[in-house]
Design a protein around this motif. Structure first.
Motif, PDB file in Angstrom:
ATOM      1  N   THR A  52       8.661   8.009   3.616  1.00  0.00           N
ATOM      2  CA  THR A  52       9.156   9.038   2.706  1.00  0.00           C
ATOM      3  C   THR A  52      10.541   8.690   2.175  1.00  0.00           C
ATOM      4  O   THR A  52      10.811   8.859   0.988  1.00  0.00           O
ATOM      5  CB  THR A  52       9.190  10.406   3.422  1.00  0.00           C
ATOM      6  N   ASP A  54       0.854  -1.184   0.000  1.00  0.00           N
ATOM      7  CA  ASP A  54       0.000   0.000   0.000  1.00  0.00           C
ATOM      8  C   ASP A  54       0.894   1.240   0.000  1.00  0.00           C
ATOM      9  O   ASP A  54       1.746   1.404   0.885  1.00  0.00           O
ATOM     10  CB  ASP A  54      -0.893  -0.007   1.235  1.00  0.00           C
ATOM     11  N   ALA A  55       0.725   2.101  -0.974  1.00  0.00           N
ATOM     12  CA  ALA A  55       1.579   3.290  -1.117  1.00  0.00           C
ATOM     13  C   ALA A  55       1.553   4.169   0.129  1.00  0.00           C
ATOM     14  O   ALA A  55       2.527   4.870   0.418  1.00  0.00           O
ATOM     15  CB  ALA A  55       1.156   4.094  -2.340  1.00  0.00           C
ATOM     16  N   LYS A  56       0.469   4.110   0.886  1.00  0.00           N
ATOM     17  CA  LYS A  56       0.382   4.920   2.106  1.00  0.00           C
ATOM     18  C   LYS A  56       1.319   4.429   3.193  1.00  0.00           C
ATOM     19  O   LYS A  56       1.636   5.178   4.114  1.00  0.00           O
ATOM     20  CB  LYS A  56      -1.056   4.929   2.639  1.00  0.00           C
ATOM     21  N   THR A  57       1.776   3.187   3.098  1.00  0.00           N
ATOM     22  CA  THR A  57       2.675   2.653   4.125  1.00  0.00           C
ATOM     23  C   THR A  57       4.147   2.808   3.763  1.00  0.00           C
ATOM     24  O   THR A  57       5.006   2.428   4.545  1.00  0.00           O
ATOM     25  CB  THR A  57       2.387   1.161   4.405  1.00  0.00           C
ATOM     26  N   LYS A 110      10.274   6.169  -0.795  1.00  0.00           N
ATOM     27  CA  LYS A 110       9.337   6.400  -1.903  1.00  0.00           C
ATOM     28  C   LYS A 110      10.005   6.257  -3.275  1.00  0.00           C
ATOM     29  O   LYS A 110       9.418   5.698  -4.194  1.00  0.00           O
ATOM     30  CB  LYS A 110       8.662   7.760  -1.762  1.00  0.00           C
TER      31      LYS A 110
END
Length: 70
Positions: free
Chosen positions: A57, A51-54, A60
């Motif tokens: 930074t 999940d990109a939200k996890t 990324k």
């Protein structure tokens, strides 16, 4: 396989960072992903499950690098 996919989908930010870090450099996983197209494809499919939200930074860019190629 479904159980492993569910596990990857539930990775915490630290686990995501570790997973992405394993594929770079001269680790066993990094070497296999770099030298075997099948391993690379499977690794990319695992990265797509994250999940990109996890994704922290700091990871990324690595996440974006390893997403499946269109």
């Amino acid at each position: 396989m479904p159980a492993y996919n569910d596990m990857v989908k539930s990775f915490s930010p630290n686990e995501v960072k570790l997973m992405l870090g394993l594929a770079k450099g001269t680790t066993v996983i990094g070497n296999r992903v770099a030298s075997n197209s099948g391993c690379e494809k499977r690794f990319r499919s695992l990265v797509a499950l994250v999940d990109a939200k996890t994704v922290p930074t700091a990871a990324k860019a690595l996440h974006a690098k390893w997403l499946p190629k269109p």
